[in-house]
Design a protein around this motif. Structure first.
Motif, PDB file in Angstrom:
ATOM      1  N   GLU A 295       0.829  -1.203   0.000  1.00 53.86           N
ATOM      2  CA  GLU A 295       0.000   0.000   0.000  1.00 53.86           C
ATOM      3  C   GLU A 295       0.865   1.255   0.000  1.00 53.86           C
ATOM      4  N   LEU A 296       1.982   1.216   0.712  1.00 55.85           N
ATOM      5  CA  LEU A 296       2.902   2.352   0.754  1.00 55.85           C
ATOM      6  C   LEU A 296       3.525   2.594  -0.619  1.00 55.85           C
ATOM      7  N   LYS A 297       3.850   1.513  -1.314  1.00 54.54           N
ATOM      8  CA  LYS A 297       4.389   1.648  -2.668  1.00 54.54           C
ATOM      9  C   LYS A 297       3.381   2.360  -3.575  1.00 54.54           C
ATOM     10  N   LYS A 298       2.100   1.998  -3.438  1.00 49.76           N
ATOM     11  CA  LYS A 298       1.062   2.650  -4.249  1.00 49.76           C
ATOM     12  C   LYS A 298       1.025   4.150  -3.973  1.00 49.76           C
ATOM     13  N   VAL A 299       1.147   4.522  -2.696  1.00 53.95           N
ATOM     14  CA  VAL A 299       1.134   5.946  -2.314  1.00 53.95           C
ATOM     15  C   VAL A 299       2.310   6.674  -2.956  1.00 53.95           C
ATOM     16  N   LEU A 300       3.490   6.061  -2.899  1.00 48.97           N
ATOM     17  CA  LEU A 300       4.692   6.703  -3.440  1.00 48.97           C
ATOM     18  C   LEU A 300       4.641   6.788  -4.965  1.00 48.97           C
ATOM     19  N   VAL A 301       4.124   5.733  -5.595  1.00 49.66           N
ATOM     20  CA  VAL A 301       3.997   5.733  -7.056  1.00 49.66           C
ATOM     21  C   VAL A 301       3.046   6.832  -7.499  1.00 49.66           C
ATOM     22  N   GLU A 302       1.938   6.962  -6.798  1.00 53.08           N
ATOM     23  CA  GLU A 302       0.971   8.004  -7.143  1.00 53.08           C
ATOM     24  C   GLU A 302       1.565   9.395  -6.932  1.00 53.08           C
ATOM     25  N   LYS A 303       2.316   9.544  -5.844  1.00 62.69           N
ATOM     26  CA  LYS A 303       2.903  10.855  -5.543  1.00 62.69           C
ATOM     27  C   LYS A 303       3.996  11.224  -6.548  1.00 62.69           C
ATOM     28  N   ALA A 304       4.787  10.245  -6.970  1.00 61.21           N
ATOM     29  CA  ALA A 304       5.861  10.516  -7.939  1.00 61.21           C
ATOM     30  C   ALA A 304       5.291  10.867  -9.310  1.00 61.21           C
ATOM     31  N   ASN A 305       4.153  10.252  -9.644  1.00 60.35           N
ATOM     32  CA  ASN A 305       3.445  10.557 -10.886  1.00 60.35           C
ATOM     33  C   ASN A 305       4.361  10.442 -12.105  1.00 60.35           C
ATOM     34  N   LEU A 306       5.057   9.311 -12.207  1.00 56.71           N
ATOM     35  CA  LEU A 306       5.958   9.096 -13.344  1.00 56.71           C
ATOM     36  C   LEU A 306       5.168   8.727 -14.595  1.00 56.71           C
ATOM     37  N   SER A 307       5.627   9.247 -15.708  1.00 58.01           N
ATOM     38  CA  SER A 307       5.035   8.910 -16.996  1.00 58.01           C
ATOM     39  C   SER A 307       6.054   8.099 -17.788  1.00 58.01           C
ATOM     40  N   LEU A 308       5.787   6.815 -17.978  1.00 50.86           N
ATOM     41  CA  LEU A 308       6.722   5.957 -18.695  1.00 50.86           C
ATOM     42  C   LEU A 308       6.505   6.065 -20.204  1.00 50.86           C
ATOM     43  N   PRO A 309       7.569   5.884 -20.978  1.00 50.28           N
ATOM     44  CA  PRO A 309       7.428   5.854 -22.446  1.00 50.28           C
ATOM     45  C   PRO A 309       6.923   4.484 -22.888  1.00 50.28           C
ATOM     46  N   ASP A 310       5.634   4.273 -22.729  1.00 56.28           N
ATOM     47  CA  ASP A 310       5.059   2.943 -22.913  1.00 56.28           C
ATOM     48  C   ASP A 310       5.326   2.358 -24.301  1.00 56.28           C
ATOM     49  N   ASP A 311       5.089   3.141 -25.341  1.00 60.78           N
ATOM     50  CA  ASP A 311       5.271   2.633 -26.702  1.00 60.78           C
ATOM     51  C   ASP A 311       6.720   2.221 -26.937  1.00 60.78           C
ATOM     52  N   PHE A 312       7.649   3.063 -26.483  1.00 60.40           N
ATOM     53  CA  PHE A 312       9.066   2.742 -26.655  1.00 60.40           C
ATOM     54  C   PHE A 312       9.432   1.470 -25.907  1.00 60.40           C
ATOM     55  N   LEU A 313       8.996   1.367 -24.657  1.00 59.23           N
ATOM     56  CA  LEU A 313       9.355   0.208 -23.838  1.00 59.23           C
ATOM     57  C   LEU A 313       8.796  -1.087 -24.419  1.00 59.23           C
ATOM     58  N   LYS A 314       7.593  -1.025 -24.964  1.00 58.85           N
ATOM     59  CA  LYS A 314       7.022  -2.226 -25.585  1.00 58.85           C
ATOM     60  C   LYS A 314       7.859  -2.647 -26.794  1.00 58.85           C
ATOM     61  N   GLU A 315       8.264  -1.673 -27.590  1.00 63.65           N
ATOM     62  CA  GLU A 315       9.098  -1.982 -28.764  1.00 63.65           C
ATOM     63  C   GLU A 315      10.442  -2.549 -28.325  1.00 63.65           C
ATOM     64  N   TRP A 316      11.011  -1.933 -27.287  1.00 61.01           N
ATOM     65  CA  TRP A 316      12.313  -2.402 -26.784  1.00 61.01           C
ATOM     66  C   TRP A 316      12.214  -3.823 -26.234  1.00 61.01           C
ATOM     67  N   LEU A 317      11.160  -4.114 -25.465  1.00 61.83           N
ATOM     68  CA  LEU A 317      10.979  -5.454 -24.906  1.00 61.83           C
ATOM     69  C   LEU A 317      10.850  -6.492 -26.014  1.00 61.83           C
ATOM     70  N   LEU A 318      10.156  -6.133 -27.078  1.00 60.89           N
ATOM     71  CA  LEU A 318       9.968  -7.050 -28.197  1.00 60.89           C
ATOM     72  C   LEU A 318      11.302  -7.343 -28.881  1.00 60.89           C
ATOM     73  N   LYS A 319      12.116  -6.308 -29.095  1.00 58.51           N
ATOM     74  CA  LYS A 319      13.394  -6.490 -29.784  1.00 58.51           C
ATOM     75  C   LYS A 319      14.450  -7.112 -28.875  1.00 58.51           C
TER      76      LYS A 319
END
Length: 442
Positions: A295-319
């Protein structure tokens, strides 16, 4: 050499690297000369072949190798100088027309896609609020646990006629259709409406009933049917009894105490009850700790409000997993990967900002605790401790050293979370086991 960065969004960009002849040719010439000194070419003594011949034979491959080496070093150096955090690895952008002419071109331009995050900031102060849960082991829970243990370790028998609480083994069939399954019916979990049909019957008895008489939850809890089987078991049904199993509750005596906690560990019902409560409390301390941390991790994740490069990461994981995973695999697994990556970024940043570091001694101690838990009920306490160093060493070297790295990460997370709980606005809350189960279901 020219290196330029073009940000397409808050977390994705492209990097272009331009090389001219002066960037690579001196190094290529030097390698050609060195290669010529060692080259063994038919018709010439070793190292005596003309440099022009060596260049014709090996010049192109040396040129490509050298340019790739320059690109790798330059890209890594450039990225290290940036303030943002690179995710995954840079992905080369392939030219649609495959326009590189390695023999004729003197200047080359390469492009890479990158994904990143920047400005990871988490304020560890009273503006961050979370709850630390502790589960209370009350008399009701102790009573339920003891009754379950008495049933589990009770004496089994096969009576001639059934009573409430018996397990009735037999064949369940649909009168209309092909459904048929041999099941063990828990008579304690069927409704009062059905109880009369299944109590007081013996082997070879055939019970007739309608599927609509069975409540939704009873299909899985009492009859043990899957969702697909429930769909097939429609309309009129028959249940043919093959056997009846009954467990008489164990007596609270020394033999029972020894089975649960080992020889001579408990000598009275009062001691047994206290030991059960202590064991439950220890178990729920661990469960509430894990829940609090998640639950604490959820609080910290929400507070940090990081935006991941989802499209890039999916392409990278595939390659990065070329041929091992499909696009569908990546799509299905990405939410879990993104969650783990986000927490890893936050944990590492908190550790960096606050000087938190996992030491080797911490890794060893955590591994010992893990091994002790795994062997807790084995009765090998003294023997285990005598060989503990060997167990620890074997485990940490396993999986090509990945076990050590995983444990190192786990230790850092423990330290980070402990630090966070010291600094934020943490409210302690005691809850019952029923309240805890409700929280888990949310």
């Amino acid at each position: 050499m020219e290196i330029s960065l073009d940000k397409h969004s808050a977390n994705q960009a492209s990097i272009k690297i331009k090389l001219n002849e002066a960037d690579y040719q001196p190094k290529v010439d030097a390698k050609l000369k060195d290669y010529a000194k060692k080259a063994v070419i038919r018709g010439f003594r070793p190292g005596k072949a003309p440099i022009s011949m060596v260049k014709n034979m090996y010049g192109l491959s040396l040129l490509v190798d050298e340019i790739n080496s320059i690109l790798g070093e330059s890209l890594n150096t450039y990225l290290k100088e940036q303030t943002f955090k690179i995710l995954g690895e840079p992905l080369p952008v392939e030219k649609a027309d495959n326009s590189i002419d390695w023999k004729a071109d003197k200047e080359f331009e390469f492009e890479y896609k990158i994904g990143f995050v920047e400005n990871i900031q988490i304020a560890l102060d009273n503006t961050t609020a979370a709850t630390k849960y502790s589960i209370l082991v009350d008399d009701k829970l102790v009573d339920e646990t003891i009754e379950n243990l008495k049933s589990q370790y009770g004496e089994n028998s096969n009576p001639e006629t059934s009573e409430t609480g018996d397990f009735i083994y037999g064949d369940l069939k649909a009168t209309e259709g092909d459904f048929s399954k041999t099941i063990s019916l828990d008579s304690a979990k069927i409704s009062k409406k059905l109880t009369g049909k299944f109590i007081g019957i013996g082997v070879d008895a055939v019970v007739e009933f309608e599927s609509k008489e069975v409540k939704k939850e009873e299909w899985s809890e009492a009859f043990g049917l899957t969702a697909d089987e429930q769909e097939a078991a429609k309309g009129p049904l028959t249940f043919t009894v093959k056997n009846i199993n009954r467990t008489a509750a164990a007596s609270l005596d020394k033999d029972f105490f020894d089975k649960i906690f080992g020889p001579d560990q408990v000598k009275s019902e009062e001691e047994f009850r206290a030991k059960v409560k202590e064991t439950l409390q220890g178990s729920y301390v661990r469960e509430s700790k894990v829940f609090t941390e998640e639950e604490l991790k959820k609080v910290l994740v929400e507070k940090a409000n990081l935006s991941l490069p989802d499209d890039f990461l999916k392409e990278w994981l595939l390659k990065a997993n070329d041929g091992k995973v499909t696009v569908a695999d990546v799509e299905n697994e990405y939410p879990i990967y993104a969650k783990q990556l986000t927490w890893s970024l936050i944990s590492n940043q908190i550790a960096k900002d606050n000087g938190v570091q996992a030491e080797h001694a911490d890794v060893v101690e955590k591994t010992k605790e893990m091994i002790r838990e795994q062997f807790a009920s084995s009765g090998l306490g003294s023997q285990l401790e005598a060989s503990m160093d060997l167990f620890v060493d074997n485990y940490l070297k396993g999986n090509d050293g990945q076990n050590y790295m995983n444990m190192l990460t786990s230790v850092q997370n423990d330290k980070v979370l402990a630090l966070v709980m010291e600094k934020i606005n943490l409210t302690e809350k005691s809850i019952s086991i029923d309240e805890f189960k409700e929280l888990l279901e949310k």
